[in-house]
Design an enzyme around this catalytic site. Structure first.
Site, PDB file in Angstrom:
ATOM      1  N   LYS A 171       0.940  -1.211  -0.025  1.00 16.09           N
ATOM      2  CA  LYS A 171      -0.013   0.095  -0.108  1.00 16.09           C
ATOM      3  C   LYS A 171       0.991   1.276  -0.106  1.00 16.09           C
ATOM      4  CE  LYS A 171      -2.765   0.562   3.478  1.00 16.09           C
ATOM      5  NZ  LYS A 171      -2.465   2.016   4.139  1.00 16.09           N
ATOM      6  N   ASN A 208       6.410  -8.305   8.475  1.00 16.61           N
ATOM      7  CA  ASN A 208       7.628  -7.660   8.653  1.00 16.61           C
ATOM      8  C   ASN A 208       9.024  -8.362   9.177  1.00 16.61           C
ATOM      9  OD1 ASN A 208       6.783  -5.457   7.012  1.00 16.61           O
ATOM     10  ND2 ASN A 208       5.774  -4.459   8.720  1.00 16.61           N
ATOM     11  N   ASP A 236      11.129  -3.119   7.182  1.00 12.09           N
ATOM     12  CA  ASP A 236      10.016  -2.059   7.238  1.00 12.09           C
ATOM     13  C   ASP A 236       9.995  -1.242   8.447  1.00 12.09           C
ATOM     14  OD1 ASP A 236       7.803  -0.866   5.917  1.00 12.09           O
ATOM     15  OD2 ASP A 236       6.526  -2.640   6.021  1.00 12.09           O
ATOM     16  N   GLY A 276      14.904 -15.137   2.357  1.00 13.73           N
ATOM     17  CA  GLY A 276      14.375 -15.817   3.200  1.00 13.73           C
ATOM     18  C   GLY A 276      12.652 -15.524   3.041  1.00 13.73           C
ATOM     19  N   ASP A 301       5.130  -1.244  13.688  1.00 12.96           N
ATOM     20  CA  ASP A 301       4.632  -1.915  12.669  1.00 12.96           C
ATOM     21  C   ASP A 301       4.868  -3.297  12.537  1.00 12.96           C
ATOM     22  OD1 ASP A 301       2.390  -2.292  10.898  1.00 12.96           O
ATOM     23  OD2 ASP A 301       3.555  -1.683   9.099  1.00 12.96           O
TER      24      ASP A 301
HETATM   25  N1  LIG Z   1      15.756  -6.242   2.896  1.00 10.30           N
HETATM   26  C1  LIG Z   1      15.111  -7.120   2.270  1.00 10.30           C
HETATM   27  N2  LIG Z   1      15.330  -8.436   1.688  1.00 10.30           N
HETATM   28  C2  LIG Z   1      14.372  -9.243   1.204  1.00 10.30           C
HETATM   29  N3  LIG Z   1      13.467  -8.977   1.053  1.00 10.30           N
HETATM   30  C3  LIG Z   1      12.898  -7.540   1.380  1.00 10.30           C
HETATM   31  C4  LIG Z   1      13.619  -6.822   2.114  1.00 10.30           C
HETATM   32  N4  LIG Z   1      12.814  -5.621   2.339  1.00 10.30           N
HETATM   33  C5  LIG Z   1      11.664  -5.924   2.120  1.00 10.30           C
HETATM   34  N5  LIG Z   1      11.638  -7.275   1.263  1.00 10.30           N
HETATM   35  C6  LIG Z   1      10.156  -7.985   0.643  1.00 10.30           C
HETATM   36  O1  LIG Z   1       9.639  -6.859   0.283  1.00 10.30           O
HETATM   37  C7  LIG Z   1       8.177  -6.850   0.846  1.00 10.30           C
HETATM   38  C8  LIG Z   1       7.835  -5.534   1.415  1.00 10.30           C
HETATM   39  O2  LIG Z   1       8.823  -4.799   2.058  1.00 10.30           O
HETATM   40  P1  LIG Z   1       8.292  -3.758   3.196  1.00 10.30           P
HETATM   41  O3  LIG Z   1       9.546  -3.082   3.571  1.00 10.30           O
HETATM   42  O4  LIG Z   1       7.662  -4.630   4.253  1.00 10.30           O
HETATM   43  O5  LIG Z   1       7.377  -2.723   2.565  1.00 10.30           O
HETATM   44  P2  LIG Z   1       5.723  -2.699   2.618  1.00 10.30           P
HETATM   45  O6  LIG Z   1       5.099  -3.638   3.666  1.00 10.30           O
HETATM   46  O7  LIG Z   1       5.503  -1.310   2.949  1.00 10.30           O
HETATM   47  O8  LIG Z   1       5.291  -2.875   1.273  1.00 10.30           O
HETATM   48  C9  LIG Z   1       8.669  -7.790   2.238  1.00 10.30           C
HETATM   49  O9  LIG Z   1       7.510  -8.254   2.589  1.00 10.30           O
HETATM   50  C10 LIG Z   1       9.550  -8.535   1.588  1.00 10.30           C
HETATM   51  O10 LIG Z   1       8.944  -9.800   1.111  1.00 10.30           O
HETATM   52 MG   LIG Z   2       5.790  -4.669   5.143  1.00  7.00          MG
END
Ligand SMILES: Nc1ncnc2c1ncn2[C@@H]1O[C@H](COP(=O)(O)OP(=O)(O)O)[C@@H](O)[C@H]1O
Ligand SMILES: [Mg+2]
Length: 299
Positions: A106, A235, A248, A194, A230
């Site tokens: 989002k 996350n 996140d 992961g 959050d």
């Molecule tokens: N450093 C990271 N390494 C691997 N995957 C990541 C990483 N950061 C984010 N992701 C992937 O991207 C998705 C969305 O990232 P996130 O930071 O949670 O943003 P949002 O939830 O606001 O979209 C995560 O659920 C994960 O699957």
């Molecule tokens: Mg997230």
């Protein structure tokens, strides 16, 4: 054509003059709802004919959009802002290529990326206040409306805040992604291979994993002085060997915040609730909270 193919394809076709026009539009948006064409000409230092050609081209790529009345003016679309940030990151040697999408949320679009040394990284585009089509039409009607500036501003602030959190966390060796670069609304961070905890259907021993996560939250609270804000099964990324990472961070709260315990409790409630439900545990959030706060030796 997927979004990532679109982004990469268009990005390769952009020329230096396109970036000068995009930058000029961005500059004008600081003080205008729509940057008047005259200002685009002035800020870009390009001949008027050239600018007219470029805005048409950029409009065709959906990087900017314009109005013709009461004056001719342009604003950046998210893609335009994306390309300005990408261009800066590439020029600074922080990023070489954008890979596949790993999550369209989002408030952020997340992609894999590659650095010039071949390192796989995460490229996160913050999208706070993403406006729907209907809202866009409303913005068109009320030209003085400042909301269109605010998505730019809010998204950049979110990226700055997340980058700041990652820097603080890395100083204390917390289990969070390595901060690599930030420009405008984009954060480049280390990739952690992961799956999100929500997609982990079974683990050999859920309780030790839960304890490790809680100990990490506690360490972050005391050593980094931060609360995630959050935290949830979405996350937390879990590796095969049980190692994990908390991701996140744009909404983090400082321990010094008067409301900090409330947010800490909420984070712990989420994680405890998830573990209880998914793995049939009987953990008590208040006891976990007391443990994290240091007023109990266990939970
Ligand atoms: N450093 C990271 N390494 C691997 N995957 C990541 C990483 N950061 C984010 N992701 C992937 O991207 C998705 C969305 O990232 P996130 O930071 O949670 O943003 P949002 O939830 O606001 O979209 C995560 O659920 C994960 O699957
Ligand atoms: Mg997230």
């Amino acid at each position: 054509m997927s979004m990532d193919e679109f982004l990469t394809g268009v990005f390769r076709r952009l020329e230096p003059e396109d970036f000068r026009v995009l930058t000029a539009v961005e500059l004008g948006m600081v003080s205008h709802a729509y940057t008047p064409i005259e200002d685009v000409v002035k800020y870009s230092s390009l001949p008027r004919e050239e600018v007219l050609y470029r805005v048409k081209r950029l409009n065709g790529f959906r990087l900017i959009r314009g109005i013709v009345s009461p004056f001719e003016g342009y604003v950046l679309n998210y893609y335009g802002y994306d390309f300005l940030a990408l261009n800066a990151l590439v020029k600074a040697g922080k990023l070489e290529a954008l890979g596949k999408s790993v999550g369209i949320g989002k408030e952020a679009d997340v992609f894999e990326g590659l650095t010039s040394t071949g390192e796989k990284v995460i490229v996160k585009f913050h999208r706070v206040g993403r406006v729907s089509f209907r809202q866009t039409r409303r913005v068109r009607r009320y030209i003085a409306d400042r909301r269109h500036i605010s998505w730019l501003y809010q998204s950049r602030k979110a990226a700055e805040k997340e980058f700041e959190a990652l820097e603080i966390l890395n100083r204390v060796n917390a289990k969070a992604p390595k901060p690599l670069a930030q420009n405008r609304h984009v954060v480049v961070m280390g990739f952690f291979s992961g799956v999100e905890l929500v997609n982990v259907k079974s683990v050999d021993e859920p309780l030790p994993l839960f304890r490790d996560i809680v100990d990490e939250v506690k360490q972050v609270y005391f050593e980094a002085g931060l609360i995630h804000g959050d935290l949830s099964e979405y996350n937390i990324i879990i590796k095969e060997d049980g190692d994990f990472m908390l991701i996140d961070w744009p909404q983090f709260i400082r321990r010094s915040d008067p409301e900090s315990e409330h947010y800490l409790k909420r984070d712990l409630e989420k994680v405890t609730g998830f573990f209880n439900k998914r793995f049939n545990l009987k953990l008590n959030t208040d006891r976990v909270l007391n443990y994290v706060l240091g007023s109990a030796d266990g939970f």
